[in-house]
Design an enzyme around this catalytic site. Structure first.
Site, PDB file in Angstrom:
ATOM      1  N   GLU A 315       0.789  -1.239   0.000  1.00 15.34           N
ATOM      2  CA  GLU A 315       0.000   0.000   0.000  1.00 15.34           C
ATOM      3  C   GLU A 315       0.824   1.292   0.000  1.00 15.34           C
ATOM      4  O   GLU A 315       0.583   2.198   0.799  1.00 15.34           O
ATOM      5  CB  GLU A 315      -0.965  -0.003   1.211  1.00 15.34           C
ATOM      6  CG  GLU A 315      -1.939  -1.146   1.166  1.00 15.34           C
ATOM      7  CD  GLU A 315      -2.925  -1.145   2.334  1.00 15.34           C
ATOM      8  OE1 GLU A 315      -4.099  -1.405   2.078  1.00 15.34           O
ATOM      9  OE2 GLU A 315      -2.522  -0.894   3.484  1.00 15.34           O
TER      10      GLU A 315
HETATM   11  C1  ACM Z   1      -2.358  -5.438   3.821  1.00 19.13           C
HETATM   12  O1  ACM Z   1      -3.470  -5.867   4.159  1.00 19.13           O
HETATM   13  N1  ACM Z   1      -2.214  -4.178   3.486  1.00 19.13           N
HETATM   14  C2  ACM Z   1      -1.210  -6.303   3.761  1.00 19.13           C
END
Ligand code: ACM
Length: 683
Positions: A315
């Site tokens: 992310e």
């Molecule tokens: C995640 O759930 N961002 C690894």
């Protein structure tokens, strides 16, 4: 409700009548053959340990005896190193196993119970330790005493990697909380504990090299290196490896609190209070970043002995990189087209450091770029296609998509997810070998020390079975039957997934009289996936209290599940008189509950938001009873009734106070059948 509870308590030890059918084992062993007779446990019960004299196995055997004493209330039960005299249980392992537990070590064992004695054999201590856990799951209550039913078990895991991740960054959990979860993991033969040690909200390990990491990034909540070493030893004694994760280059704001120079934008920084994905990211273009990481990884690689070192990598939104002209110029100069290229550049340099310090790099899906060495490990949270794609490219991987416990799905849903299904099913056999197993994840936005066990257990055990047992072990009814039994055994290990509940309800009501709230709480679940974030009136932060009904409610309502099974039996014409009566008892209790809860709702600020849920449960109970009346009397409701109730159900099915009324679905089925929607389903 009371009789249900009583039934659960009695299931703690099972009786031999059940034992005729199947043993309440979880995970189900690869092969179980029932024999005749049983080995009766008396106070002369003695264990001999033969073969390798491994202190770890001796300690596991001592702990087995402690558990057996707790389960039976009997003593003295004793243990000895074999001196050739007969013993009740002979535990034999050929080898101790590796000093630092390795991926792929032999975990198999065979266990034979006969009326004359019990033998447990394993190539390694790990297998013998698993066999002891199996044995603890089938202490039976018989007319003549506690006994182990006669059985021959040959067992080995399907996957080498069977993990649980706990996010200790968003909320911090003291060591004792982690230890009791390790005890639970041991009971269901999980072998990897992944600690998500740093994120935007907190950096949770003492660093002697860079002390401002924990001093300024943790609000004082971190594990000392001494505590970490103790935890690792505790896990090793239970056959569990600990894999540390330090999330980078995103999810790293807590690092910047003490070391703002690592960031790609100007500070100052402080541990983040909000939830979500943030712009700040480590600057991948500075040599200083890699100097820092070299020393940091050296320190942590020495602290955590496991082969694998998890660098996160998920992310990264790239916004802070995009806003920094120096970083943009660097990208241009090095031909890095986008944030993905820049992150790949970062990963390549970090991988070299991880490798230099003797470790294998692990990361979330996002780290995967074909130019990274093939020994890295991909943890797939994005889905089975992503995992299969990695395997095709030659990378090892494990599945976490489908095993996110924080999404509040029922055990059956996780149980249906198989690392080898979906896109993985069409892989070649060599590609399939790269899929090492799976790992459940407990992200901690809405988790406290008080309710964490209930967010993990007992559902974790269903995933443990998926990862250990043969692929063909997939009967959901059997899974739930056994889950109910082992769940009560977990309480004996100190897990608080049941005991947390009533104290939270008492706090919400502000009184000891929780009967009415319990009736409501037993049939609600927190909203699923990330709906809690989406439905928040004011977004929650790491400082928000976790003392609401949604925090107490179980992720999976056992009452709703059992009611639903009974309602299906009724609608399929398969309900006996007792089942019909129980259905009506439930519906009546729900219909009459709102009147009882109303004064308490008025009296407690923590209950006020549950007003609609309480009213709706009452309406549902009433409608369900009317539907059963129509069905039992072979009468048809008016079309007005059908229309009104459909509107009511629609209302009652909506989330309220971030919870769902889980009996709305089965009651809707009763109403549809009464309305003649499915005439073949008449009871
Ligand atoms: C995640 O759930 N961002 C690894």
């Amino acid at each position: 409700m009371k009789s249900l509870l009583l039934g659960m308590v009695c299931a703690l030890l099972f009786t031999t009548a059940d034992a005729q059918d199947s043993l309440p084992l979880m995970p189900m062993p690869a092969s179980v053959q029932r024999g005749s007779g049983q080995f009766v446990i008396d106070s002369s019960f003695m264990i001999a340990v033969t073969g390798v004299q491994d202190p770890r196995l001796l300690r596991a055997t001592e702990r087995f005896l402690v558990s057996l004493r707790r389960q039976t209330g009997m003593f003295p039960l004793s243990m000895k190193i074999s001196d050739g005299s007969p013993a009740s249980l002979v535990v034999h392992a050929d080898h101790a196993g590796r000093d630092i537990q390795e991926l792929g070590e032999d975990e198999s064992y065979s266990l034979t119970v006969a009326s004359s004695g019990i033998t447990l054999n394993a190539p390694t201590s790990l297998g013998a330790m698993h066999g002891l856990q199996t044995l603890l799951q089938f202490v039976a209550t018989t007319p003549i005493g506690f006994a182990f039913p006669a059985v021959t078990i040959n067992d080995a895991p399907r996957f080498h990697w069977r993990g649980l991740m706990i996010d200790v960054s968003r909320h911090f959990f003291p060591i004792n909380v982690l230890k009791r979860n390790l005890d639970g993991m041991e009971a269901v033969k999980l072998n990897v504990f992944h600690l998500h040690l740093s994120d935007d909200q907190g950096f949770r390990v003492e660093s002697k090299k860079f002390p401002k990491l924990h001093e300024m990034g943790s609000d004082g909540f971190f594990y000392t290196q001494e505590e970490i070493r103790d935890l690792i030893a505790y896990a090793r004694d239970r056959g569990i490896r600990i894999v540390p994760e330090f999330d980078m280059p995103g999810h790293a704001i807590s690092w910047f609190a003490g070391y703002a120079e690592l960031a790609s934008g100007p500070g100052p920084y402080a541990p983040e209070r909000k939830w979500g994905i943030f712009d700040a990211a480590i600057d991948p273009t500075e040599d200083g970043t890699y100097k820092f990481l070299d020393h940091f990884i050296a320190e942590m690689a020495a602290l955590f002995p496991d082969e694998f070192f998890h660098i996160g990598g998920d992310e990264v939104n790239g916004k802070q990189w995009a806003g920094n002209p120096k970083i943009q110029a660097f990208m241009l100069k090095h031909g890095l087209k986008d944030k993905g290229d820049l992150q790949a550049y970062f990963n390549t340099r970090v991988q070299a450091l991880v490798h230099k310090h003797g470790k294998t790099m692990e990361g979330w899906d996002e780290i995967l770029r074909p130019n990274l060495p093939n020994d890295i490990l991909i943890q797939s949270w994005r889905g089975q296609e992503s995992l299969a794609g990695a395997a095709k490219l030659g990378y090892r991987g494990l599945l976490s998509s489908g095993y996110y416990l924080d999404l509040m799905y029922p055990a059956s849903q996780h149980y249906a997810v198989d690392p080898m299904s979906g896109a993985a099913a069409s892989l070649s056999s060599d590609e399939k070998k790269r899929i090492l197993g799976g790992e459940a994840c407990e992200w901690a936005e809405y988790v406290s020390t008080e309710n964490i066990d209930s967010r993990i257990w007992p559902r974790m055990a269903a995933i443990a079975e998926r990862l250990w047992s043969p692929q063909g072990v997939n009967d959901v009814a059997s899974m739930y039957e056994r889950l109910d039994v082992v769940s009560l055994q977990f309480a004996g290990l100190g897990l608080t997934h049941n005991s947390y509940y009533e104290p939270m309800l008492r706090r919400i009501v502000g009184s000891e009289d929780i009967a009415a709230l319990r009736t409501l709480a037993d049939v609600v679940e927190p909203v699923k996936e990330y709906a809690r974030e989406e439905q928040a009136v004011t977004p929650a932060t790491s400082l928000s209290p976790l003392n609401r009904l949604v925090d107490a409610a179980n992720p999976e309502s056992a009452t709703a599940r059992k009611f639903s099974v009974m309602a299906d039996a009724y609608l399929g014409g398969k309900a006996d008189a007792q089942t019909k009566m129980r259905l009506r008892d439930y519906l009546t209790a729900w219909r009459d509950n709102d009147v009882k809860l109303r004064p308490q709702i008025a009296a407690s600020f923590l209950l006020q938001e549950d007003d609609s849920l309480s009213r709706n449960l009452s309406l549902l109970g009433d409608a369900g009873l009317q539907a059963m009346d129509y069905l039992d009397n072979n009468q048809k409701p008016t079309s007005d009734w059908v229309t009104q109730q459909a509107a009511m159900i629609q209302q009652a099915s909506k989330p309220s106070a971030q919870m769902l009324l889980m009996v709305a679905g089965p009651i809707q089925k009763l109403m549809s059948a009464a309305g003649g929607e499915n005439p073949s389903n008449k009871p």
